[in-house]
Design an enzyme around this catalytic site. Sequence first.
Site, PDB file in Angstrom:
ATOM      1  N   LYS A  30       2.027  10.590   8.153  1.00 33.02           N
ATOM      2  CA  LYS A  30       1.521  10.138   9.103  1.00 33.02           C
ATOM      3  C   LYS A  30       1.995  10.780  10.342  1.00 33.02           C
ATOM      4  CE  LYS A  30      -0.691   5.648   7.377  1.00 33.02           C
ATOM      5  NZ  LYS A  30      -1.803   5.908   7.553  1.00 33.02           N
ATOM      6  N   ASP A  70       9.181   2.930   1.948  1.00 30.20           N
ATOM      7  CA  ASP A  70       7.915   3.711   2.314  1.00 30.20           C
ATOM      8  C   ASP A  70       8.004   3.509   3.991  1.00 30.20           C
ATOM      9  OD1 ASP A  70       5.498   4.333   3.137  1.00 30.20           O
ATOM     10  OD2 ASP A  70       4.631   3.904   1.177  1.00 30.20           O
ATOM     11  N   PHE A 108       0.752  -1.090  -0.049  1.00 22.67           N
ATOM     12  CA  PHE A 108      -0.100  -0.110  -0.196  1.00 22.67           C
ATOM     13  C   PHE A 108       0.885   1.012   0.088  1.00 22.67           C
ATOM     14  CE2 PHE A 108      -2.686   3.426   1.310  1.00 22.67           C
ATOM     15  CZ  PHE A 108      -3.771   3.142   0.764  1.00 22.67           C
TER      16      PHE A 108
END
Length: 400
Positions: A250, A221, A136
Site C-alpha cells: 500500500k 501484516d 484480511f
Amino acid sequence: MSSEETIAESGEYLMNTYGRYPIALARGKGCRVWDEDGKEYLDFITGIAVNNLGHCHPNIVRAVTGQCKTLMQVSNLFHVEKQAELARLLVENSFADKVFFCNSGTEANEGAIKLARKWGGANGGRYKIVHARDSFHGRTLGALSATNKKYQAGFKPLLPGFKAVPYGKIEPIEKALSDEKVCAVLLEPIQGENGVVIPYENYLRDVRRLTRKKKVLLMLDEIQVGMGRTGKLFAYEHYGIEPDIMTLAKALGGGIPCGAFLATDRVARHFTPGVHGTTLGGNPIAMSAGLAVIRTIMEDGLLDRAASSGAYFLERLAAIKEAHPGLVKDVRGKGLILGVEFKSPGIAKDAVSRAVGKGLLTILTEQRVMRLLPPLIAGEKEIDEAIEIIGETLGEAGNA
Ligand SMILES: Cc1ncc(COP(=O)(O)O)c(C=O)c1O
C-alpha cells in the site's frame, strides 16, 4: 469522458469484482480528488491507506518522473542502487535485517508465509500458521487461506496448515501453539478490513511472549497500518515488541505498486538463491517512489503529525458520538486509521453514502463501520471539514 460514460464503459469491459461508488475519479492533489465532471472530494480513503502523502506529492512525482527518464525496469538478475537504498532505509528504521521486494500486499504475505515455512522446515518440520479468524491478508490462495472465511467462499480447497483463532484473545493462541507443527503466528496489529478493530493494549506483547516461549515466529501484516498511518513508522512500535517477519505494501510505494516482506537475519537466511523471486518486484520506479515516501515521512515530521491529527480527529468523533447516541455505537482509532461504528448496518450505509454525496470519501467496512483513512498530511482544517460533513449526515439521519 464524462463520469457517466466511464462508468458505462467499465460495466461493459471490466470483470464485475468491485462494489464501486458511482464516481469516476480523474485528478488528485494533496488531500483532494476531482471526478470527471469536476466535482471535488476530500479524500479520506486515500486508495485504502495508499496515498499517505496525499495525491501527487511533488517529491514522489519528481522521483518517479526522474527515474522514468533514467531506467524503468531491469531484472533482479542485476543489482539496482535504489533497491539497495530503500532496503537500507527500511532496515535502519525497523527490527529487520533483510528485505524482499514484491508488487502487492497479498504477494508480500505469500512470500512471508513461504519464508516462515522454509524456516519451519529447517526447525523441526513445522509448517502450520496460526492467524486471526476475521483478518484480511489478501486474495491470492495462500494469503486467502489466512483470511476471513467470507472471502474464501467458492475457492476451496485452500492451502492446508492454517489455524484460525479469535482476534484479541490470548488463550486460543496459547492452545493453538500446543501443536508442535506450528511455525508462525500471523496477525494485523490493528484489523483494518474487519472494521478498525484495535486489540487490548498488551495483546501483541502477550502474543510475542508466547511465540518466544514456543520458539515460533511472529509475523505482522502492516500492509494497512504501516508507513506512518498510526503515528509510528510501524504499528508494532507502539507495543514495545518486535516481530520476526513484517509485510508492507500500500503506502510503501506511494501509489506505485510495491510490496515487501522484512525479516531478521536468523529467519531471512533460509531464503537462498532460487527459492523465491519476482520479475517486477523491486522495480526502479517503485523503489524511487518508496524512497520519496519514507524520506518525506521522516523529513516532514509526518509521524508526529499523524499522531496529533489522529488524536484531534478522535476527540471530535467522540463529540459526534455524544451528540448522536441513538446512531453511533463507538468511535475508535490510532493515529489516522479511525472507525465510526453505527448502531445498525442501515444507519452506517446511509451515513457513508450521504457523506460521499457531500464530498467526503470514506468507506463502509464490515457493514457497520465508517472507516476513515486521511492522508498523513491532513490537518485540523481538513478534519474539521470532515467532521462537519459527518455531523450534517447524522443530523439528517436523526431527523429522517
Ligand atoms: C492488512 C492487509 N493485508 C493485505 C492486504 C492485501 O493487499 P493487496 O490488496 O495489495 O494485495 C490488505 C489490503 O487491503 C490489507 O489491508
